[in-house]
Design a protein around this motif. Sequence first.
Motif, PDB file in Angstrom:
ATOM      1  N   ARG A 145       0.848  -1.197   0.000  1.00 47.28           N
ATOM      2  CA  ARG A 145       0.000   0.000   0.000  1.00 47.28           C
ATOM      3  C   ARG A 145       0.877   1.237   0.000  1.00 47.28           C
TER       4      ARG A 145
ATOM      5  N   PHE B 147       4.843   8.864  -4.290  1.00 47.65           N
ATOM      6  CA  PHE B 147       4.193   7.871  -3.443  1.00 47.65           C
ATOM      7  C   PHE B 147       5.153   7.326  -2.399  1.00 47.65           C
TER       8      PHE B 147
ATOM      9  N   THR C 205       2.470   4.187   3.745  1.00 47.94           N
ATOM     10  CA  THR C 205       1.553   4.779   4.699  1.00 47.94           C
ATOM     11  C   THR C 205       1.977   4.407   6.112  1.00 47.94           C
TER      12      THR C 205
ATOM     13  N   ARG D 190       0.808   5.739  -0.635  1.00 50.99           N
ATOM     14  CA  ARG D 190      -0.074   6.912  -0.668  1.00 50.99           C
ATOM     15  C   ARG D 190       0.720   8.136  -1.109  1.00 50.99           C
TER      16      ARG D 190
ATOM     17  N   GLU E  94      -4.407   6.869  -2.842  1.00 50.25           N
ATOM     18  CA  GLU E  94      -3.852   5.655  -2.249  1.00 50.25           C
ATOM     19  C   GLU E  94      -3.987   4.510  -3.237  1.00 50.25           C
TER      20      GLU E  94
ATOM     21  N   PRO F 249      -8.502   8.996  -0.498  1.00 53.10           N
ATOM     22  CA  PRO F 249      -8.844   9.004   0.928  1.00 53.10           C
ATOM     23  C   PRO F 249      -9.864  10.099   1.240  1.00 53.10           C
TER      24      PRO F 249
END
Length: 217
Positions: free
Chosen positions: A120, A210, A213, A122, A182, A157
């Motif tokens: 993941r 990016f 997170t 973000r 995200e 988000p």
Amino acid sequence: MLATESQPRNFGSFNLPHVELSFNIIGQILPADHGYALYSAIAHLCPELHQQKWLSLQTVMGIPDGQGKIYLTDKSRLRVRLSGDMVPMVYLLAGKQLKIGTHSIRLSIPQIFMLQPASRLRSRIVTIKGFQEPELFLDAAKRQLDALSIQGTVSIPLNDKKEPDRKAIKIKSYTVVGFGLEVRNLCDEDSIKLQTAGIGGKRRMGCGVFALTRGEV
């Protein structure tokens, strides 16, 4: 977010597609919206960095005062993402003072880190020209990921008001609108590819970069 610190002085030892330089910051306050001013200050000190398409800056994190400024902490960093062979060019910023609006900061000798994969990632803000509404923006972001052959679940988000996280940056006399973004369910290869390439525009001003997170290891 990153691991494997390397010794910065031996540039010839790097054999990496992309790395990240992390500069500790000596200073107290910055404008909350400082992406353009930060890039301008860096380009003023190192003119050879001006218009370098490979340059990606992450804006400095701090504690917002609610009035358009942030207070810097001992965790505030300037992070620059770049190909390993470009490290000497950006390393020249070590020890330099940057004038950002009415405020000044001084950069330390940077640490150098390898990018690490995570499922993941973000970006605080992604800007895609012509797309300022959430649904259309999300479709455009998906198309850019498809063009990079990156597979993942893409979402915007929600902010404190439970609305899509719309943000804006000011560049000279105009404002550019974007959204937080995200991407989840990434394989290791696609995670590194997204951290390396980013999406959208204005990456020299902190957009479309990016990172992991919170809670990711």
